[in-house]
Design an enzyme around this catalytic site. Structure first.
Site, mmCIF file in Angstrom:
data_model
loop_
_atom_site.group_PDB
_atom_site.id
_atom_site.type_symbol
_atom_site.label_atom_id
_atom_site.label_comp_id
_atom_site.label_asym_id
_atom_site.label_seq_id
_atom_site.Cartn_x
_atom_site.Cartn_y
_atom_site.Cartn_z
ATOM 1 N N ASP A 29 0.806 -1.226 0.000
ATOM 2 C CA ASP A 29 0.000 0.000 0.000
ATOM 3 C C ASP A 29 0.841 1.280 0.000
ATOM 4 O OD1 ASP A 29 -2.314 -1.694 0.302
ATOM 5 O OD2 ASP A 29 -1.763 -1.876 2.403
ATOM 6 N N GLY A 73 -4.982 -5.244 -3.828
ATOM 7 C CA GLY A 73 -5.977 -4.245 -4.225
ATOM 8 C C GLY A 73 -5.306 -3.017 -4.811
#
Ligand code: IMP
Length: 452
Positions: free
Chosen positions: A12, A39
Site C-alpha cells: 500500500d 488491491g
C-alpha cells in the site's frame, strides 16, 4: 528494456500510481508474484477501476501479464476482465502457463488456518494465497497449464483434493462441501481452462517477455505488496507467501537477473507507514484493535488523534477488505533494508501531501535494542519487536495547491518537505525519481523518467 517497481515497506505504498505513470512508456505490464490479494485502484479518463489481480496497465491498453510467480484465481480473473469489458474496455491479459491456480479449497483453508493460528495469524486477505503457494512448494499444486489438459487436471485433482478434505475435516474438524468435491472442481476449472484457451490468454511467460524485449518493447514489472511482507526478507511469519523484492521479478517471470538489472529498479516509499495485519511496528501511532499486538484502547489521545488524522487524510482503509490500516511514522531502518534487498536505482516517495499541515513530522531514524543502535532491520521479528524507534523530528510543511506544485516541478515543493525528501535520499543513497503529492497521476512531481 525493463523497469521494476517494488514496494519498500508493508504494501500500500501507492505503487499503482507510479506503475500507471511510468507505465505510459511501457508496452507490457507484468505482475511477478501474489494474486488477488493486491488491491489497486486505477483512475482512467475520469473513471475509477478497482482491481485486485490483473495488472493496472491492462486498463490503459497495455498487455497485462500474470507471470509464473503469481497465484491466479480464475474466478477473479474473469470477473475483473468481464467488469472491464462491461465498461467498454478491451483488456489484453495473458497468464503464464507455469502460474499456479487458486482453488476454492485454498480459500477455505486460508480462513481455517488463520483462525487456528491466533497470535501467529498474519491477518491474511483470506484469498487462499498462502495455501496455494504451500501446494506449489509441496509439489501438489495445479498450474494454469494443467487446466488446459482435461486428463492432467483430473489426475491432479484426484491426488490433491482428498488430502485437502482430510486436512479440513480431520485436522481442523470442519465440514466441507463443494469446495472439496473433485467432480465439481473439475467441471468449473475445465470451463475456465477452455475459456483461457479460446481467448488465447496463456503464454510461456519468460519466452514471451524476452521476445518483446528483443523486439525493442518496454516491459514494466509490477511488484505487489512490499519488502517487509516478503516471505524471505519480511517480518516472518506476518508476511505474504511470495517475494515482492526485485529478485522475485526474475524467478516470477522467467527473465534473468541481468535483464532486470539492465533497467531501473524503483523503490516505492510512502512518506509515513501503514500496515494491514498483525505483528510489531516500532514507529506505530496509537494502534488498531485486532491488529496491533497488545493494543491499548487507552493510548494517549494525542497519538490517537494524529493516527486518525493520517489514516483519514491518506484514506488508509484496505482496498480489498475495507479494514482500517495501522499507521505510523516513516521507518528508515526498514527502508535501508529494502534498498539493499532489491538494489534500488531510484525512489518514488508518495503521499507527502497527507502529512501537510502538521507542526512536526517525525521519522524513526534508527532502532535501539539492548542498548545498541541499529540502522537496519534485525533478522527476526521477535528482535524487531524489541526495537524502540529512535526518532528525528522535522519541521512540518504547509498544505498547498499540490496540482500546481506537480506542474511546476520539484523546486515548487515546500522547503521543509524537500528537506524531508532529501534526508530519505541521502540515508538510502538512492536518487528520487518522483514525488507523489496527491492521489491523481497528474499529482506527481517527476524528477527522472525511466526508459529514456
Ligand atoms: P495474504 O497475502 O493474503 O496471505 O496475507 C498475508 C499478509 O500480507 C497479511 O498481513 C496481509 O494483510 C498482507 N497483505 C497481502 N496483500 C497485501 C497488500 O496488497 N497490501 C498490504 N498488505 C497485504
Amino acid at each position: 528494456m525493463t523497469v521494476t517497481i517494488v514496494g519498500s515497506q508493508l504494501g500500500d505504498e501507492g505503487k499503482g500510481g507510479v506503475v500507471d505513470l511510468y507505465g505510459d512508456a511501457a508496452d507490457v505490464v507484468v505482475r511477478y508474484q501474489g494474486g488477488d490479494n493486491a488491491g489497486h485502484t486505477v483512475v482512467h479518463d475520469g473513471e475509477k477501476y478497482k482491481l485486485s489481480l490483473i495488472p493496472s496497465g491492462a486498463v490503459r491498453g497495455k498487455v497485462g501479464v500474470l507471470g509464473n510467480g503469481c497465484v491466479v484465481n480464475p474466478e477473479t480473473l474473469f470477473d475483473e476482465i468481464d467488469a472491464l469489458r462491461e465498461r467498454g474496455l478491451e483488456p489484453d491479459v495473458r497468464v503464464a502457463e507455469r502460474a499456479h491456480a487458486i482453488f476454492p479449497y485454498h480459500r477455505v483453508l486460508d480462513g481455517i488456518e488463520e483462525d487456528e493460528k491466533e497470535d501467529l495469524a498474519a491477518g491474511t486477505t483470506k484469498r487462499g494465497i498462502g495455501p496455494t503457494y504451500e501446494d506449489k512448494a509441496g509439489r501438489r499444486g495445479i498450474r494454469i497449464g494443467d487446466m488446459l489438459d482435461p486428463d492432467t487436471l483430473r489426475e491432479r485433482l484426484e491426488y490433491v483434493v482428498p488430502q485437502k478434505k482430510a486436512l479440513a475435516e480431520e485436522v481442523f474438524g470442519t465440514e466441507t462441501g463443494e469446495a472439496f468435491d473433485v467432480e465439481a472442481l473439475y467441471e468449473t476449472y475445465r470451463e475456465y481452462g477452455t475459456r483461457l484457451e479460446e481467448e488465447g490468454m496463456t503464454v510461456d511467460c519468460g519466452t514471451y517477455l524476452q521476445g518483446r524485449i528483443d523486439d525493442g518493447d518496454n516491459v514494466m514489472l509490477e511488484g505487489a505488496q512490499g519488502t517487509s511482507i516478503d516471505i524471505d526478507h519480511g517480518i516472518y511469519p506476518y508476511v505474504t507467501s511470495s517475494n515482492p523484492t526485485a529478485g522475485g521479478a526474475c524467478v516470477g517471470t522467467g527473465l534473468g537477473p541481468s535483464a532486470i538489472g539492465q533497467g531501473d529498479v524503483i523503490g516505492i516509499v510512502k512518506a509515513y507507514l501503514s500496515r494491514v495485519g498483525t505483528g510489531p511496528l516500532p514507529t506505530e501511532l496509537a494502534g488498531v484493535e485486532g491488529q496491533t499486538p497488545g493494543y491499548d484502547p487507552d493510548s494517549s489521545d494525542e497519538e490517537e488523534e494524529l493516527a486518525t488524522y493520517i489514516r483519514d487524510e491518506g484514506g488508509e482503509y484496505g482496498t480489498v477488505t475495507g479494514r482500517p490500516r495501522r499507521v505510523g511514522w516513516l521507518d528508515v531502518p526498514m527502508l535501508r533494508h529494502a534498498a539493499r534487498a532489491s538494489g534500488f536505482t531510484g525512489l518514488a516517495v508518495n503521499h507527502i501531501d497527507v502529512l501537510a499541515g502538521l507542526d512536526e513530522v517525525e521519522v524513526g531514524h534508527a532502532y535501539e535494542r539492548n542498548g545498541e543502535e541499529l540502522l537496519t532491520m534485525p533478522p527476526t521479528t521477535e528482535k524487531w519487536g524489541e526495537c524502540e524507534a529512535v526518532f528525528r523530528t522535522f519541521e512540518g510543511w504547509p498544505d498547498v495547491d499540490w496540482a500546481a506544485v506537480a506542474k511546476e516541478g520539484y523546486a515548487a515543493i515546500p522547503e521543509n518537505a524537500r528537506t524531508y525528501l532529501e534526508y530519505i535520499e541521502s540515508e538510502l543513497d538512492v536518487p528520487i525519481y518522483a514525488v507523489g503529492v496527491g492521489p491523481g497521476r497528474e499529482e506527481t512531481v517527476i524528477v527522472e523518467t525511466p526508459y529514456e
